[in-house]
Design a protein around this motif. Structure first.
Motif, PDB file in Angstrom:
ATOM      1  N   CYS A 244       0.838  -1.212   0.000  1.00 34.45           N
ATOM      2  CA  CYS A 244       0.000   0.000   0.000  1.00 34.45           C
ATOM      3  C   CYS A 244       0.871   1.259   0.000  1.00 34.45           C
ATOM      4  N   TYR A 245       1.924   1.244   0.820  1.00 27.10           N
ATOM      5  CA  TYR A 245       2.830   2.404   0.852  1.00 27.10           C
ATOM      6  C   TYR A 245       3.470   2.612  -0.524  1.00 27.10           C
ATOM      7  N   ILE A 246       3.955   1.521  -1.120  1.00 20.73           N
ATOM      8  CA  ILE A 246       4.582   1.611  -2.448  1.00 20.73           C
ATOM      9  C   ILE A 246       3.559   2.101  -3.477  1.00 20.73           C
ATOM     10  N   SER A 247       2.301   1.643  -3.346  1.00 22.54           N
ATOM     11  CA  SER A 247       1.229   2.087  -4.248  1.00 22.54           C
ATOM     12  C   SER A 247       1.002   3.591  -4.134  1.00 22.54           C
ATOM     13  N   THR A 248       1.079   4.110  -2.903  1.00 25.82           N
ATOM     14  CA  THR A 248       0.929   5.552  -2.690  1.00 25.82           C
ATOM     15  C   THR A 248       2.054   6.318  -3.374  1.00 25.82           C
ATOM     16  N   LYS A 249       3.278   5.824  -3.233  1.00 28.12           N
ATOM     17  CA  LYS A 249       4.441   6.513  -3.791  1.00 28.12           C
ATOM     18  C   LYS A 249       4.464   6.448  -5.318  1.00 28.12           C
ATOM     19  N   LEU A 250       4.066   5.298  -5.889  1.00 26.90           N
ATOM     20  CA  LEU A 250       4.235   5.108  -7.340  1.00 26.90           C
ATOM     21  C   LEU A 250       2.963   5.331  -8.149  1.00 26.90           C
ATOM     22  N   LEU A 251       1.797   5.053  -7.550  1.00 23.94           N
ATOM     23  CA  LEU A 251       0.555   5.102  -8.337  1.00 23.94           C
ATOM     24  C   LEU A 251      -0.470   6.091  -7.798  1.00 23.94           C
ATOM     25  N   GLY A 252      -0.107   6.799  -6.729  1.00 19.04           N
ATOM     26  CA  GLY A 252      -1.040   7.780  -6.190  1.00 19.04           C
ATOM     27  C   GLY A 252      -2.196   7.182  -5.399  1.00 19.04           C
ATOM     28  N   PHE A 253      -2.027   5.941  -4.914  1.00 16.18           N
ATOM     29  CA  PHE A 253      -3.041   5.356  -4.015  1.00 16.18           C
ATOM     30  C   PHE A 253      -3.189   6.305  -2.829  1.00 16.18           C
ATOM     31  N   ASN A 298       8.415  -8.251 -10.054  1.00 23.31           N
ATOM     32  CA  ASN A 298       7.116  -7.670 -10.401  1.00 23.31           C
ATOM     33  C   ASN A 298       6.179  -7.607  -9.195  1.00 23.31           C
ATOM     34  N   PHE A 299       5.696  -6.403  -8.912  1.00 24.53           N
ATOM     35  CA  PHE A 299       4.763  -6.189  -7.810  1.00 24.53           C
ATOM     36  C   PHE A 299       3.340  -6.006  -8.334  1.00 24.53           C
ATOM     37  N   VAL A 300       2.366  -6.391  -7.509  1.00 19.81           N
ATOM     38  CA  VAL A 300       0.969  -6.006  -7.731  1.00 19.81           C
ATOM     39  C   VAL A 300       0.709  -4.817  -6.814  1.00 19.81           C
ATOM     40  N   LEU A 301       0.244  -3.706  -7.385  1.00 18.07           N
ATOM     41  CA  LEU A 301      -0.006  -2.503  -6.598  1.00 18.07           C
ATOM     42  C   LEU A 301      -1.454  -2.037  -6.789  1.00 18.07           C
ATOM     43  N   LEU A 302      -1.874  -1.082  -5.958  1.00 19.36           N
ATOM     44  CA  LEU A 302      -3.236  -0.551  -5.999  1.00 19.36           C
ATOM     45  C   LEU A 302      -3.236   0.898  -6.461  1.00 19.36           C
ATOM     46  N   GLN A 303      -4.113   1.211  -7.431  1.00 17.37           N
ATOM     47  CA  GLN A 303      -4.382   2.614  -7.751  1.00 17.37           C
ATOM     48  C   GLN A 303      -5.484   3.136  -6.824  1.00 17.37           C
ATOM     49  N   ASP A 304      -6.383   2.232  -6.465  1.00 15.49           N
ATOM     50  CA  ASP A 304      -7.409   2.499  -5.455  1.00 15.49           C
ATOM     51  C   ASP A 304      -7.884   1.142  -4.951  1.00 15.49           C
ATOM     52  N   ILE A 305      -8.724   1.114  -3.935  1.00 14.81           N
ATOM     53  CA  ILE A 305      -9.258  -0.170  -3.477  1.00 14.81           C
ATOM     54  C   ILE A 305     -10.098  -0.766  -4.606  1.00 14.81           C
TER      55      ILE A 305
END
Length: 328
Positions: A244-253, A298-305
């Protein structure tokens, strides 16, 4: 089908607590043989498979035999792999007895074993002929095992959408009555994903949210004699906070959602102590992750829930920042 023999694979716990209940309900005149292995991830190895293969041979198993796996993820993963490879494949049924195996391991046809402390490196994808889920088995489960399984359901919420995720935002209020419906919903989420992408070419990768770092953390704790071994779900919870933290930094989660998720998880699961001098060793284990290709992690990340992005490449310094965020 007219089976020649029925073999039931258990560990010492499911032998004592689950097998009698199952046998009471089994009505058959076919010869039944019980095979017991030792419990725990540490025994999910090729050596254990060799023991089971030899026992099957000694007890005259043939290609018309049936293997019934009664247990958690170790039993269903290993038993499935044994069945797929014995005499080039015999029929098998999974009867998951832990929450984790009900909502995760028993569904989707992933079978296999660990290679040393590296998780699930050897295996095949092959679906059982039947998965039988009976939540009465959960009455025998320790609290930490229930929490471990709940982690995968939380993951299903984060990758599926707000409607399912919102049911978990106050974990202290969940009852066993709620659990039946939530388990059914969780199984259907995984089933629908797997049916669309059985060989993990795209959509199925979303089920690995939190697992890239989670598996590395689990492997590190498994291989380090100074550490208390983490249950799968306990490691995945840490992996999801980091993701989730990585998603915030890279995808704006949204940052506030990352903080909310961290608060919910830490309140319920507590904090796992990972010191700064351990980051590099854990990051080094990422190279063994099965989702990697062409040397990329390869990571799976979230743009939003409920809005996922697969095959994200993450720099090491961002991963280190994520660990620091978890630690603070």
């Amino acid at each position: 089908m007219n089976f020649s023999k029925i073999f039931i694979l258990v560990d010492e716990n499911t032998h004592a607590h689950c097998l009698p209940y199952f046998l009471e309900k089994l009505n058959t005149s076919i010869v039944i043989e019980i095979i017991e292995i030792e419990s725990g991830e540490i025994n999910k190895t090729i050596d254990t498979c060799v023991g089971v293969w030899n026992t099957l041979s000694d007890l005259d198993a043939d290609r018309k035999s049936l293997l019934i796996n009664i247990g958690g993820g170790v039993i269903t993963d290993l038993g499935g792999f044994v069945a797929c490879t014995f005499k080039r494949g015999i029929k098998y049924i999974n009867i998951p007895t832990s929450l984790l195996s009900m909502v995760d391991a028993s569904v989707g046809g992933k079978t296999g074993v660990d290679l040393g402390h590296l998780k699930n490196q050897i295996g095949v994808i092959s679906n059982p002929d039947l998965v039988l889920i009976d939540t009465n088995f959960l009455d025998t489960l320790p609290r930490n095992q229930m929490r471990s399984g709940l982690a995968e359901m939380l993951k299903h919420g984060l990758i599926t959408g707000e409607e399912y995720w919102s049911k978990f935002t106050d974990l202290s209020k969940l009852t066993l009555d709620d659990l039946d419906d939530l388990i059914y919903e969780s199984v259907m989420i995984k089933k629908n994903v797997v049916e669309q992408d059985p060989n993990e070419n795209g959509l199925r990768k979303t089920l690995n949210f939190g697992h890239t770092l989670g598996h590395a953390i689990e492997s590190y704790f498994l291989s380090n004699p100074e550490k208390t071994t983490l249950l799968h779900g306990e490691a995945i919870v840490v992996g999801m906070i980091l993701a989730c933290y990585i998603s915030t930094k890279l995808l704006g989660f949204p940052e506030e959602k990352t903080q909310l998720i961290k608060n919910i998880f830490v309140d319920y699961y507590g904090k796992t102590t990972i010191s700064q001098n351990e980051y590099a060793t854990i990051i080094d284990l990422l190279k063994y992750d099965k989702k990697n290709n062409h040397g990329n992690i390869n990571f799976v990340l979230l743009q939003d829930i409920g809005v996922t992005k697969i095959d994200c490449i993450v720099d090491e310094d961002v991963i280190i920042d994520a660990f620091k965020y978890y630690d603070n």
